[in-house]
Design an enzyme around this catalytic site. Structure first.
Site, PDB file in Angstrom:
ATOM      1  N   LYS A 149       0.536   3.444  -3.196  1.00  0.00           N
ATOM      2  CA  LYS A 149      -0.664   4.198  -3.529  1.00  0.00           C
ATOM      3  C   LYS A 149      -0.308   5.586  -4.062  1.00  0.00           C
ATOM      4  O   LYS A 149       0.717   6.158  -3.706  1.00  0.00           O
ATOM      5  CB  LYS A 149      -1.529   4.384  -2.272  1.00  0.00           C
ATOM      6  CG  LYS A 149      -2.424   3.211  -1.918  1.00  0.00           C
ATOM      7  CD  LYS A 149      -3.332   3.609  -0.765  1.00  0.00           C
ATOM      8  CE  LYS A 149      -4.360   2.535  -0.466  1.00  0.00           C
ATOM      9  NZ  LYS A 149      -5.248   2.948   0.657  1.00  0.00           N
ATOM     10  N   ASP A 206     -11.344  -3.909   3.600  1.00  0.00           N
ATOM     11  CA  ASP A 206     -12.198  -2.773   3.248  1.00  0.00           C
ATOM     12  C   ASP A 206     -13.670  -3.067   3.539  1.00  0.00           C
ATOM     13  O   ASP A 206     -14.433  -2.167   3.900  1.00  0.00           O
ATOM     14  CB  ASP A 206     -12.030  -2.421   1.772  1.00  0.00           C
ATOM     15  CG  ASP A 206     -10.719  -1.725   1.475  1.00  0.00           C
ATOM     16  OD1 ASP A 206     -10.087  -1.238   2.423  1.00  0.00           O
ATOM     17  OD2 ASP A 206     -10.326  -1.678   0.297  1.00  0.00           O
ATOM     18  N   CYS A 251       0.810  -1.215   0.000  1.00  0.00           N
ATOM     19  CA  CYS A 251       0.000   0.000   0.000  1.00  0.00           C
ATOM     20  C   CYS A 251       0.844   1.265   0.000  1.00  0.00           C
ATOM     21  O   CYS A 251       0.306   2.368  -0.165  1.00  0.00           O
ATOM     22  CB  CYS A 251      -0.937  -0.001   1.206  1.00  0.00           C
ATOM     23  SG  CYS A 251      -2.245  -1.236   1.073  1.00  0.00           S
ATOM     24  N   HIS A 254      -9.720 -11.355 -13.342  1.00  0.00           N
ATOM     25  CA  HIS A 254      -9.159 -10.783 -14.563  1.00  0.00           C
ATOM     26  C   HIS A 254      -7.653 -10.693 -14.416  1.00  0.00           C
ATOM     27  O   HIS A 254      -7.130 -10.376 -13.347  1.00  0.00           O
ATOM     28  CB  HIS A 254      -9.740  -9.397 -14.823  1.00  0.00           C
ATOM     29  CG  HIS A 254      -9.320  -8.785 -16.119  1.00  0.00           C
ATOM     30  ND1 HIS A 254      -9.693  -9.313 -17.337  1.00  0.00           N
ATOM     31  CD2 HIS A 254      -8.530  -7.721 -16.397  1.00  0.00           C
ATOM     32  CE1 HIS A 254      -9.161  -8.575 -18.315  1.00  0.00           C
ATOM     33  NE2 HIS A 254      -8.452  -7.611 -17.754  1.00  0.00           N
ATOM     34  N   ASP A 292     -14.305   6.808   2.054  1.00  0.00           N
ATOM     35  CA  ASP A 292     -14.507   5.627   2.895  1.00  0.00           C
ATOM     36  C   ASP A 292     -13.859   4.403   2.262  1.00  0.00           C
ATOM     37  O   ASP A 292     -13.480   4.402   1.084  1.00  0.00           O
ATOM     38  CB  ASP A 292     -15.999   5.376   3.107  1.00  0.00           C
ATOM     39  CG  ASP A 292     -16.603   6.266   4.173  1.00  0.00           C
ATOM     40  OD1 ASP A 292     -16.670   5.831   5.339  1.00  0.00           O
ATOM     41  OD2 ASP A 292     -17.010   7.393   3.838  1.00  0.00           O
ATOM     42  N   ASP A 293     -13.774   3.328   3.043  1.00  0.00           N
ATOM     43  CA  ASP A 293     -13.019   2.155   2.619  1.00  0.00           C
ATOM     44  C   ASP A 293     -13.721   1.347   1.529  1.00  0.00           C
ATOM     45  O   ASP A 293     -13.062   0.669   0.733  1.00  0.00           O
ATOM     46  CB  ASP A 293     -12.755   1.269   3.839  1.00  0.00           C
ATOM     47  CG  ASP A 293     -11.916   1.997   4.879  1.00  0.00           C
ATOM     48  OD1 ASP A 293     -10.736   2.244   4.606  1.00  0.00           O
ATOM     49  OD2 ASP A 293     -12.451   2.340   5.943  1.00  0.00           O
TER      50      ASP A 293
END
Length: 336
Positions: free
Chosen positions: A21, A97, A18, A146, A56-57
């Protein structure tokens, strides 16, 4: 089943987990004007209960019959060299999340980017196996997904969940006088940076990142908690800032009460600090009063986490209380 011997996956990524990001301030500028109020769903009978307005998550949409559907997607570059562990971490992070808004995951889809000419397909299989095993532990089947040929490996999940629309965890529901609890220790970003640079393995960090936040979310909901978030790429301070800002309150942090993984302080002392952690600190600094808190402590509090714990506006059994919410003052964050 043993792990497939592999090249160092973290060396194929420009960032880790993360920490890769897009910086929060930059992302907010990109999204400015593109998000509307949470109630702006196309069908008024199925309002968007939680949308992108506050960051929000996960998104939450009310369905018929008193049920809400939860939707999220999360994927990132390798945070550890072990392919199976990376798959487990990425899956736990994506599932988090759903837990962070009070939902229960019910189905997921794989999202995989893979450098076919640089890394063997057997390693991709190990990544997917890790994701499958963690999702199975959450009671969430993975039903396809995918994949793309990508020069940089990436993996994660798109997750669908369900929730009770009357019992959600939101960013904008924090109220003055409520304690703040943190369900996992910090330090994942700096330890992962050290791992990437040196190859040193930190089993406690892996165990922390692969642990699901399901029980913490359940306990929070049972105690009537209405505000929470998970601590991931924007760091403890970044996610706390978003919650306090959305709720119109000030968050006061007791720095001495914040838990850290073993080796985290040594890692930041030795300079193993992700760029994402420094960007997080720069983002929140104008809105924070750090008092006498030094630079290294500030970096740890802003450290970009991967699959961190829940930051709960309320008390959760076994989780340390690390601060409280107060009425909005001059600063949105106060660290003492």
């Amino acid at each position: 089943m043993g792990h497939v011997a592999s090249p160092r996956l973290t060396q194929y990524a420009h960032g880790g987990g993360c920490a890769c990001k897009i910086p929060p301030g930059e992302l907010e500028r990109v999204l400015a004007g593109l998000t509307g109020p949470a109630g702006g769903a196309a069908d008024p009978a199925r309002p968007l209960l939680i949308g992108a307005e506050d960051g929000d998550d996960a998104a939450v949409l009310r369905l018929d019959g008193g049920t809400a559907i939860v939707s999220t997607a999360d994927f990132f570059t390798p945070v550890v060299d072990d392919a199976y562990d990376w798959g487990r971490i990425a899956a736990a992070n994506a599932l988090s999340d759903v837990y962070a808004v009070g939902g229960t995951p019910v189905m997921a889809l794989n999202l995989l980017g893979w450098p076919r000419d640089a890394l063997p397909a057997e390693l991709a299989r190990e990544v997917l196996r890790g994701g499958r095993d963690v999702a199975a532990a959450a009671g969430c089947p993975i039903a396809g997904g995918h994949s793309v040929d990508d020069p940089e490996p990436k993996y994660g999940l798109a997750v669908t969940g369900v929730a009770d629309p009357a019992r959600l965890l939101r960013l904008d529901a924090g109220r003055p006088g409520v304690p703040l609890s943190l369900t996992k220790p910090l330090g994942l970003g700096v330890l992962n940076a050290r791992h990437k640079a040196t190859g040193e393995v930190f089993p406690e960090a892996v165990e922390t990142m692969t642990a699901l936040n399901a029980e913490a979310a359940r306990q929070a909901l049972e105690r009537g908690v209405t505000a929470a978030t998970d601590v991931t790429g924007f760091g403890f301070l970044g996610h706390l800032y978003k919650l306090a800002r959305a709720s119109g309150v000030t968050a006061v942090v007791d720095a001495a009460a914040v838990p850290y993984l073993a080796g985290a302080r040594e890692a930041v002392r030795d300079g193993f600090v992700p760029g994402g952690s420094r960007r997080n600190l720069a983002w929140v600094a104008p809105h924070a009063d750090f008092g006498r808190i030094g630079e290294q402590e500030r970096l740890l509090l802003a450290d970009a986490q991967t699959s961190g714990g829940l930051l709960v506006a309320g008390e959760v059994p076994g989780a340390p209380v690390v601060g409280e919410l107060t009425g909005r003052g001059r600063h949105t964050l106060i660290v003492r």
